[in-house]
Scaffold this active site. Structure first.
Site, PDB file in Angstrom:
ATOM      1  N   HIS A   1      -7.453  -6.180   4.707  1.00  0.00           N
ATOM      2  CA  HIS A   1      -6.605  -6.642   5.471  1.00  0.00           C
ATOM      3  C   HIS A   1      -7.554  -6.783   6.855  1.00  0.00           C
ATOM      4  O   HIS A   1      -8.556  -6.198   7.201  1.00  0.00           O
ATOM      5  CB  HIS A   1      -5.665  -5.475   5.804  1.00  0.00           C
ATOM      6  CG  HIS A   1      -6.039  -4.091   6.467  1.00  0.00           C
ATOM      7  ND1 HIS A   1      -6.273  -4.052   7.794  1.00  0.00           N
ATOM      8  CD2 HIS A   1      -6.513  -3.176   5.972  1.00  0.00           C
ATOM      9  CE1 HIS A   1      -6.767  -2.810   8.075  1.00  0.00           C
ATOM     10  NE2 HIS A   1      -6.801  -2.291   6.808  1.00  0.00           N
TER      11      HIS A   1
ATOM     12  N   ASP B   1      -6.121  -7.094  10.327  1.00  0.00           N
ATOM     13  CA  ASP B   1      -5.766  -6.652  11.258  1.00  0.00           C
ATOM     14  C   ASP B   1      -6.310  -5.210  11.589  1.00  0.00           C
ATOM     15  O   ASP B   1      -7.068  -4.445  10.903  1.00  0.00           O
ATOM     16  CB  ASP B   1      -4.185  -6.461  11.644  1.00  0.00           C
ATOM     17  CG  ASP B   1      -3.811  -5.508  10.577  1.00  0.00           C
ATOM     18  OD1 ASP B   1      -4.294  -5.416   9.152  1.00  0.00           O
ATOM     19  OD2 ASP B   1      -3.004  -4.771  10.793  1.00  0.00           O
TER      20      ASP B   1
ATOM     21  N   ASP C   1     -12.331  -1.033   9.868  1.00  0.00           N
ATOM     22  CA  ASP C   1     -11.156  -0.682   9.139  1.00  0.00           C
ATOM     23  C   ASP C   1     -10.121  -2.149   9.680  1.00  0.00           C
ATOM     24  O   ASP C   1      -9.503  -2.105  10.660  1.00  0.00           O
ATOM     25  CB  ASP C   1     -10.496   0.441   9.491  1.00  0.00           C
ATOM     26  CG  ASP C   1      -9.239   0.552   8.768  1.00  0.00           C
ATOM     27  OD1 ASP C   1      -8.636  -0.209   7.893  1.00  0.00           O
ATOM     28  OD2 ASP C   1      -8.368   1.503   9.341  1.00  0.00           O
TER      29      ASP C   1
ATOM     30  N   GLU D   1      -1.449  -4.544   7.773  1.00  0.00           N
ATOM     31  CA  GLU D   1      -1.501  -3.277   7.277  1.00  0.00           C
ATOM     32  C   GLU D   1      -1.294  -2.281   8.062  1.00  0.00           C
ATOM     33  O   GLU D   1      -0.732  -0.996   7.740  1.00  0.00           O
ATOM     34  CB  GLU D   1      -2.799  -3.550   6.386  1.00  0.00           C
ATOM     35  CG  GLU D   1      -3.055  -2.319   5.483  1.00  0.00           C
ATOM     36  CD  GLU D   1      -3.395  -0.879   6.042  1.00  0.00           C
ATOM     37  OE1 GLU D   1      -3.331   0.187   5.323  1.00  0.00           O
ATOM     38  OE2 GLU D   1      -4.097  -1.083   6.988  1.00  0.00           O
ATOM     39  N   GLU D   2      -1.783  -2.114   9.240  1.00  0.00           N
ATOM     40  CA  GLU D   2      -1.780  -1.137  10.084  1.00  0.00           C
ATOM     41  C   GLU D   2      -0.430  -0.547  10.734  1.00  0.00           C
ATOM     42  O   GLU D   2      -0.142   0.431  11.172  1.00  0.00           O
ATOM     43  CB  GLU D   2      -2.709  -1.107  11.294  1.00  0.00           C
ATOM     44  CG  GLU D   2      -4.338  -1.431  10.913  1.00  0.00           C
ATOM     45  CD  GLU D   2      -4.901  -0.163  10.315  1.00  0.00           C
ATOM     46  OE1 GLU D   2      -4.135   0.779  10.246  1.00  0.00           O
ATOM     47  OE2 GLU D   2      -6.021  -0.124  10.136  1.00  0.00           O
TER      48      GLU D   2
ATOM     49  N   ASP E   1     -10.688  -0.698   1.322  1.00  0.00           N
ATOM     50  CA  ASP E   1     -10.169  -0.563   2.677  1.00  0.00           C
ATOM     51  C   ASP E   1     -10.410   1.105   3.203  1.00  0.00           C
ATOM     52  O   ASP E   1      -9.793   1.695   3.664  1.00  0.00           O
ATOM     53  CB  ASP E   1      -8.769  -0.456   2.797  1.00  0.00           C
ATOM     54  CG  ASP E   1      -8.058  -0.513   4.261  1.00  0.00           C
ATOM     55  OD1 ASP E   1      -8.649  -0.583   5.165  1.00  0.00           O
ATOM     56  OD2 ASP E   1      -6.653  -0.325   4.034  1.00  0.00           O
TER      57      ASP E   1
ATOM     58  N   HIS F   1      -9.829   3.931  13.643  1.00  0.00           N
ATOM     59  CA  HIS F   1      -8.855   3.710  14.601  1.00  0.00           C
ATOM     60  C   HIS F   1      -9.246   4.776  15.638  1.00  0.00           C
ATOM     61  O   HIS F   1      -8.383   5.160  16.781  1.00  0.00           O
ATOM     62  CB  HIS F   1      -7.483   4.753  14.193  1.00  0.00           C
ATOM     63  CG  HIS F   1      -6.587   4.078  12.885  1.00  0.00           C
ATOM     64  ND1 HIS F   1      -5.701   4.163  12.421  1.00  0.00           N
ATOM     65  CD2 HIS F   1      -7.305   2.885  12.197  1.00  0.00           C
ATOM     66  CE1 HIS F   1      -5.410   3.596  11.445  1.00  0.00           C
ATOM     67  NE2 HIS F   1      -6.347   2.816  11.260  1.00  0.00           N
TER      68      HIS F   1
END
Length: 410
Positions: free
Chosen positions: A78, A80, A140, A174-175, A197, A379
């Site tokens: 992903h 995002d 990520d 995805e997040e 991921d 994150h």
């Protein structure tokens, strides 16, 4: 182009998704990187490379001659990055870590210490991609994107490496839990898939939490506090009582491995109306159901004190453990483990303490374990990834695709 070069280019794009937007994708800026990836895949020579209307990127690597009958394998990642953490103007740089505190931002005094992040002890002498400590990095999952495209470029440059048809899909959102829903499985045309991921190099994940969200509403009665005796019903105090009754040791800060948890992520309100937003997570299905019943039971108890209709629990299942959908296809795990070993990495089976697009895709009919990217501390502003891990994971994917084409004897 190396995986590092790609990664540094991709993290220059701000692709943060939004939890509150109902647009598709949730933020238009995600399309900018999506369009760039579609152009790059087309330039590499993949078939059908394009940016779909919903923001997902698709492309296909044709099978080698004689391998047309091999089941189609999908590689997914992903583009995002996570909400709630600054993501604009990422200042990524490569540093050689020599031990001790790693200074991320001299001016602001931001450092990363092995006392707080013990994994740094394993990185002494290695080159790491870090930020200036004010934004996330975006490994990520832009690391996964870079690794997939680098592996594809390697396969195209080496036709002597036989492989089946490979489907590629890079998703937005995805997040915020919507990425897997953007994947058109009929169009993808794959029998099996892998999301790229995960975290530290060598992790193989095929178990994840069963997940639900719980919105708890408290309906109070507001009145002047001077006249409140036997009349005032404070919704915020009711919410505080609810929080106190949730098992305090079963929170993310006190759990690990296969242990589930309750996570309070939002609280807001006043005397009239209060709202709590909880995440419920558990690997075990029966424990997952018990956790949901626990929150309902607390609400029932409070209603006996404050009256019917004062507490309202809305439960929504988010995703389920992919284990039961992946284990019937053990060759997927065997192929991944062997691919890691051929790249010089000892694989480790790790339960995911979270979710992945692979979980939803597995339940939709595409068995889809998750592979490491090599990154750490996703994150957050202390996110980093070793350069060696970026390049090694690209090699792992090459071994995976070529090995899978050999079938179960790989």
């Amino acid at each position: 182009m190396t995986a590092l070069e790609r990664f540094l280019r991709y993290v220059s794009y701000d692709t943060q998704s939004s939890e509150t937007s109902q647009d598709t994708p949730s933020t238009p800026k995600q399309r900018l990187l999506g369009a760039e990836l579609a152009r790059e895949l087309q330039a590499l020579g993949l078939e059908g490379a394009h940016l779909a209307e919903n923001g997902a990127v698709y492309a296909w690597l044709p099978a080698s001659p004689g391998k047309e009958g091999v089941p189609v394998l999908a590689l997914l990642a992903h583009l995002d990055t996570a909400p709630r953490v600054p993501s604009e103007h990422v200042r990524a740089r490569v540093v050689r870590y020599q031990g001790g505190d790693l200074v991320l931002n001299q001016e602001q005094g931001i450092t990363m210490s092995p006392a707080d992040f013990p994994d740094l002890a394993d990185q002494v002498g290695r080159e790491l991609v870090v930020t200036d400590g004010t934004t996330l990095l975006g490994a990520d999952d832009k690391a996964g994107v870079a690794e997939i495209l680098t592996a594809l470029e390697t396969l195209l440059a080496h036709p002597e490496l036989p492989h089946g048809r490979v489907a590629v899909c890079i998703t937005p959102d995805e997040e915020v839990g919507r990425g897997a829903g953007y994947v058109d499985l009929d169009k993808l045309g794959a029998a099996f898939g892998y999301t790229v991921d995960g975290g530290p190099l060598g992790e193989l994940e095929y178990e994840n939490f069963n997940a639900a969200e719980a919105e708890v509403l408290f309906h109070g009665v507001n009145i002047h506090p001077g006249e409140g005796k036997n009349k005032l019903r404070n919704a915020s105090l009711m919410a505080a009582q609810f929080i106190a009754m949730v098992p305090p040791a079963e929170a993310p800060a006190h759990t690990e491995g296969y242990e589930g948890f309750y996570h309070l992520c939002t609280m807001e309100g006043d005397e009239s109306l209060a709202r709590l937003q909880w995440l419920i997570r558990d690997h075990d299905w029966d424990s997952f159901q018990r956790r949901k019943r626990t929150l309902e039971g607390i609400a029932f108890y409070l209603e006996t004190r404050y009256g019917l209709g004062t507490v309202e629990v809305k439960l929504t299942d988010s995703y389920y453990n992919m284990r039961e959908k992946v284990l019937p296809h053990p060759q997927l795990l065997d192929w991944a483990r062997e691919a890691f070993r051929r790249a010089g990495v000892e694989p480790r089976d790790v339960p995911i303490r979270g979710g992945t697009d692979g979980a939803q895709l597995s339940w939709r009919g595409l068995p889809c374990p998750n592979l490491s990217t090599g990154g750490y501390h996703f994150h957050g502003v202390y996110e980093y990834i070793p350069v060696q891990s970026l390049e090694t994971m690209a090699q792992v994917l090459v071994h995976l695709v070529t090995g899978a084409a050999q079938g179960e004897n790989f």
